[in-house]
Motif scaffolding. Structure first.
Motif, PDB file in Angstrom:
ATOM      1  N   PRO A  20     -43.968  -2.822  -1.422  1.00 45.83           N
ATOM      2  CA  PRO A  20     -43.807  -3.391  -0.073  1.00 45.83           C
ATOM      3  C   PRO A  20     -42.939  -4.646  -0.059  1.00 45.83           C
ATOM      4  O   PRO A  20     -43.045  -5.507  -0.935  1.00 45.83           O
ATOM      5  N   ILE A  21     -42.080  -4.715   0.926  1.00 45.02           N
ATOM      6  CA  ILE A  21     -41.221  -5.884   1.128  1.00 45.02           C
ATOM      7  C   ILE A  21     -41.565  -6.469   2.489  1.00 45.02           C
ATOM      8  O   ILE A  21     -41.773  -5.729   3.464  1.00 45.02           O
ATOM      9  N   SER A  22     -41.640  -7.771   2.573  1.00 41.47           N
ATOM     10  CA  SER A  22     -42.100  -8.419   3.807  1.00 41.47           C
ATOM     11  C   SER A  22     -41.076  -8.279   4.927  1.00 41.47           C
ATOM     12  O   SER A  22     -39.871  -8.150   4.675  1.00 41.47           O
ATOM     13  N   GLY A  23     -41.579  -8.298   6.146  1.00 43.22           N
ATOM     14  CA  GLY A  23     -40.697  -8.238   7.306  1.00 43.22           C
ATOM     15  C   GLY A  23     -39.726  -9.398   7.340  1.00 43.22           C
ATOM     16  O   GLY A  23     -38.564  -9.235   7.715  1.00 43.22           O
ATOM     17  N   GLN A  24     -40.192 -10.583   6.920  1.00 46.89           N
ATOM     18  CA  GLN A  24     -39.323 -11.749   6.934  1.00 46.89           C
ATOM     19  C   GLN A  24     -38.173 -11.610   5.944  1.00 46.89           C
ATOM     20  O   GLN A  24     -37.032 -11.981   6.236  1.00 46.89           O
ATOM     21  N   LYS A  25     -38.476 -11.039   4.776  1.00 49.77           N
ATOM     22  CA  LYS A  25     -37.409 -10.841   3.795  1.00 49.77           C
ATOM     23  C   LYS A  25     -36.398  -9.820   4.306  1.00 49.77           C
ATOM     24  O   LYS A  25     -35.183  -9.985   4.121  1.00 49.77           O
ATOM     25  N   LEU A  26     -36.885  -8.771   4.965  1.00 51.27           N
ATOM     26  CA  LEU A  26     -35.978  -7.790   5.572  1.00 51.27           C
ATOM     27  C   LEU A  26     -35.102  -8.462   6.621  1.00 51.27           C
ATOM     28  O   LEU A  26     -33.891  -8.204   6.697  1.00 51.27           O
ATOM     29  N   ASN A  28     -34.247 -11.617   6.786  1.00 47.71           N
ATOM     30  CA  ASN A  28     -33.270 -12.496   6.140  1.00 47.71           C
ATOM     31  C   ASN A  28     -32.111 -11.694   5.549  1.00 47.71           C
ATOM     32  O   ASN A  28     -30.946 -12.099   5.623  1.00 47.71           O
ATOM     33  N   GLU A  29     -32.426 -10.554   4.924  1.00 50.89           N
ATOM     34  CA  GLU A  29     -31.395  -9.715   4.307  1.00 50.89           C
ATOM     35  C   GLU A  29     -30.411  -9.185   5.356  1.00 50.89           C
ATOM     36  O   GLU A  29     -29.212  -9.094   5.097  1.00 50.89           O
ATOM     37  N   LEU A  30     -30.932  -8.836   6.530  1.00 46.61           N
ATOM     38  CA  LEU A  30     -30.098  -8.227   7.566  1.00 46.61           C
ATOM     39  C   LEU A  30     -29.549  -9.235   8.564  1.00 46.61           C
ATOM     40  O   LEU A  30     -28.727  -8.886   9.416  1.00 46.61           O
ATOM     41  N   GLY A  31     -30.010 -10.471   8.465  1.00 43.79           N
ATOM     42  CA  GLY A  31     -29.513 -11.508   9.360  1.00 43.79           C
ATOM     43  C   GLY A  31     -29.971 -11.338  10.804  1.00 43.79           C
ATOM     44  O   GLY A  31     -29.207 -11.620  11.740  1.00 43.79           O
ATOM     45  N   VAL A  32     -31.217 -10.890  10.996  1.00 43.63           N
ATOM     46  CA  VAL A  32     -31.769 -10.696  12.339  1.00 43.63           C
ATOM     47  C   VAL A  32     -33.122 -11.383  12.409  1.00 43.63           C
ATOM     48  O   VAL A  32     -33.642 -11.893  11.414  1.00 43.63           O
ATOM     49  N   SER A  33     -33.728 -11.366  13.598  1.00 49.20           N
ATOM     50  CA  SER A  33     -35.028 -11.992  13.772  1.00 49.20           C
ATOM     51  C   SER A  33     -36.140 -11.086  13.263  1.00 49.20           C
ATOM     52  O   SER A  33     -35.970  -9.868  13.130  1.00 49.20           O
ATOM     53  N   LEU A  34     -37.304 -11.680  12.993  1.00 48.70           N
ATOM     54  CA  LEU A  34     -38.465 -10.905  12.550  1.00 48.70           C
ATOM     55  C   LEU A  34     -38.897  -9.929  13.640  1.00 48.70           C
ATOM     56  O   LEU A  34     -39.293  -8.793  13.349  1.00 48.70           O
ATOM     57  N   ARG A  35     -38.803 -10.349  14.888  1.00 51.31           N
ATOM     58  CA  ARG A  35     -39.171  -9.463  15.999  1.00 51.31           C
ATOM     59  C   ARG A  35     -38.275  -8.219  16.025  1.00 51.31           C
ATOM     60  O   ARG A  35     -38.742  -7.118  16.290  1.00 51.31           O
ATOM     61  N   THR A  36     -36.985  -8.414  15.730  1.00 52.98           N
ATOM     62  CA  THR A  36     -36.062  -7.273  15.688  1.00 52.98           C
ATOM     63  C   THR A  36     -36.466  -6.295  14.589  1.00 52.98           C
ATOM     64  O   THR A  36     -36.423  -5.076  14.774  1.00 52.98           O
ATOM     65  N   ILE A  37     -36.892  -6.824  13.433  1.00 53.03           N
ATOM     66  CA  ILE A  37     -37.342  -5.965  12.340  1.00 53.03           C
ATOM     67  C   ILE A  37     -38.549  -5.142  12.778  1.00 53.03           C
ATOM     68  O   ILE A  37     -38.620  -3.929  12.509  1.00 53.03           O
ATOM     69  N   TYR A  38     -39.493  -5.772  13.460  1.00 53.40           N
ATOM     70  CA  TYR A  38     -40.670  -5.039  13.926  1.00 53.40           C
ATOM     71  C   TYR A  38     -40.266  -3.906  14.869  1.00 53.40           C
ATOM     72  O   TYR A  38     -40.787  -2.783  14.775  1.00 53.40           O
ATOM     73  N   ARG A  39     -39.332  -4.180  15.765  1.00 54.60           N
ATOM     74  CA  ARG A  39     -38.881  -3.143  16.711  1.00 54.60           C
ATOM     75  C   ARG A  39     -38.169  -2.015  15.966  1.00 54.60           C
ATOM     76  O   ARG A  39     -38.379  -0.840  16.260  1.00 54.60           O
ATOM     77  N   ASP A  40     -37.321  -2.394  15.001  1.00 47.81           N
ATOM     78  CA  ASP A  40     -36.565  -1.370  14.268  1.00 47.81           C
ATOM     79  C   ASP A  40     -37.492  -0.512  13.397  1.00 47.81           C
ATOM     80  O   ASP A  40     -37.284   0.696  13.272  1.00 47.81           O
ATOM     81  N   ILE A  41     -38.496  -1.129  12.795  1.00 43.86           N
ATOM     82  CA  ILE A  41     -39.476  -0.364  12.013  1.00 43.86           C
ATOM     83  C   ILE A  41     -40.172   0.652  12.916  1.00 43.86           C
ATOM     84  O   ILE A  41     -40.330   1.832  12.551  1.00 43.86           O
ATOM     85  N   ALA A  42     -40.564   0.224  14.103  1.00 44.19           N
ATOM     86  CA  ALA A  42     -41.231   1.131  15.039  1.00 44.19           C
ATOM     87  C   ALA A  42     -40.301   2.264  15.460  1.00 44.19           C
ATOM     88  O   ALA A  42     -40.729   3.421  15.594  1.00 44.19           O
ATOM     89  N   THR A  43     -39.022   1.958  15.652  1.00 40.73           N
ATOM     90  CA  THR A  43     -38.047   2.990  16.025  1.00 40.73           C
ATOM     91  C   THR A  43     -37.917   4.032  14.925  1.00 40.73           C
ATOM     92  O   THR A  43     -37.924   5.237  15.185  1.00 40.73           O
ATOM     93  N   LEU A  44     -37.808   3.574  13.678  1.00 45.27           N
ATOM     94  CA  LEU A  44     -37.670   4.498  12.554  1.00 45.27           C
ATOM     95  C   LEU A  44     -38.926   5.341  12.373  1.00 45.27           C
ATOM     96  O   LEU A  44     -38.852   6.542  12.080  1.00 45.27           O
ATOM     97  N   GLN A  45     -40.084   4.731  12.548  1.00 44.86           N
ATOM     98  CA  GLN A  45     -41.329   5.485  12.453  1.00 44.86           C
ATOM     99  C   GLN A  45     -41.395   6.551  13.550  1.00 44.86           C
ATOM    100  O   GLN A  45     -41.851   7.667  13.314  1.00 44.86           O
TER     101      GLN A  45
END
Length: 230
Positions: A20-26, A28-45
């Motif tokens: 597992p990799i943290s949402g915050q690290k994701l 930082n790697e992609l240069g977006v907000s943590l909220r954006t990562i949560y939305r994108d994870i939900a989209t992919l799921q």
């Protein structure tokens, strides 16, 4: 970066981590907000990705997930378009149709933004100069012989206009700008030889396989000619 590219990069990033990799690290790697990562994870799921985890715990992508609409970056789309357009202008009829069909199939599963890029790409193929008059049927039969590792009997006209009959084991076709060259083992010369497709006067596919496998022959030919693996 478009949303489609971001989702693609997120999938690639998750694939690189077995644990597992943290949402915050994701983020930082992609240069977006943590909220954006949560939305994108939900989209992919929602699109079928088996991503285990939750906010604060980290995420891991389970093996086996394929997401066709996101399998290509913008540069990869351009490479596919350019390559397919080159084939459509330079190869035999069956390969031309195949190249067109490939783009049609890819377009059918792409998100709208990448579909527009594929259909209206600014990468064009210019006309070739002094292209040899190749026989489509000969090339189609040669490609079939290569796939099935079959011998071919040819009547060949050399540069001095001399005609000879050969039995060859075709192992590859080189698509140059002006000519197409067959790489083959020649039974007459007992060595590798190169034959221009436009100089083949007649041909006959023989129902007889090579004495060696094509991969072995191709490797030998590369070594003899100091040609690196592609």
């Amino acid at each position: 970066m478009s949303r489609t590219e971001r989702l693609f990069d997120l999938i690639q990033l998750l694939r690189q981590h077995r644990y597992p990799i943290s949402g915050q690290k994701l983020a930082n790697e992609l240069g977006v907000s943590l909220r954006t990562i949560y939305r994108d994870i939900a989209t992919l799921q929602g699109q079928g990705a088996t991503i285990d985890g939750e906010p604060g715990m980290g995420y891991v992508l389970r093996p086996g997930f394929m997401l066709p609409p996101l399998m290509f970056s913008e540069e990869e789309i351009e490479a596919l378009v350019l390559g397919s357009r080159w084939v459509a202008k330079r190869a035999d009829n069956k390969l031309k149709h195949a190249a067109t069909n490939v783009l049609t199939k890819i377009s059918a599963v792409l998100p709208e933004d990448l579909k527009q890029q594929l259909e209206f790409s600014g990468l064009l193929i210019g006309p070739a100069k002094n292209t040899a008059n190749n026989d489509d049927q000969i090339e189609e039969d040669i490609r079939l012989a290569i796939r099935r590792e079959l011998k071919i009997q040819i009547s060949y006209r050399d540069v001095n206009q001399n005609i000879s009959k050969r039995i060859i084991w075709p192992i590859a076709i080189g698509f140059f700008e002006e000519v197409h060259i067959i790489v083959a083992w020649c039974e007459l010369r007992e060595d590798f030889r190169h034959f221009r497709v436009d100089r083949i006067q007649s041909h006959n596919n023989l129902n007889s396989r090579y004495a060696k496998g094509r991969q072995v022959l191709l490797k030998q030919w590369r070594q003899i000619n100091n040609i690196p693996e592609q």
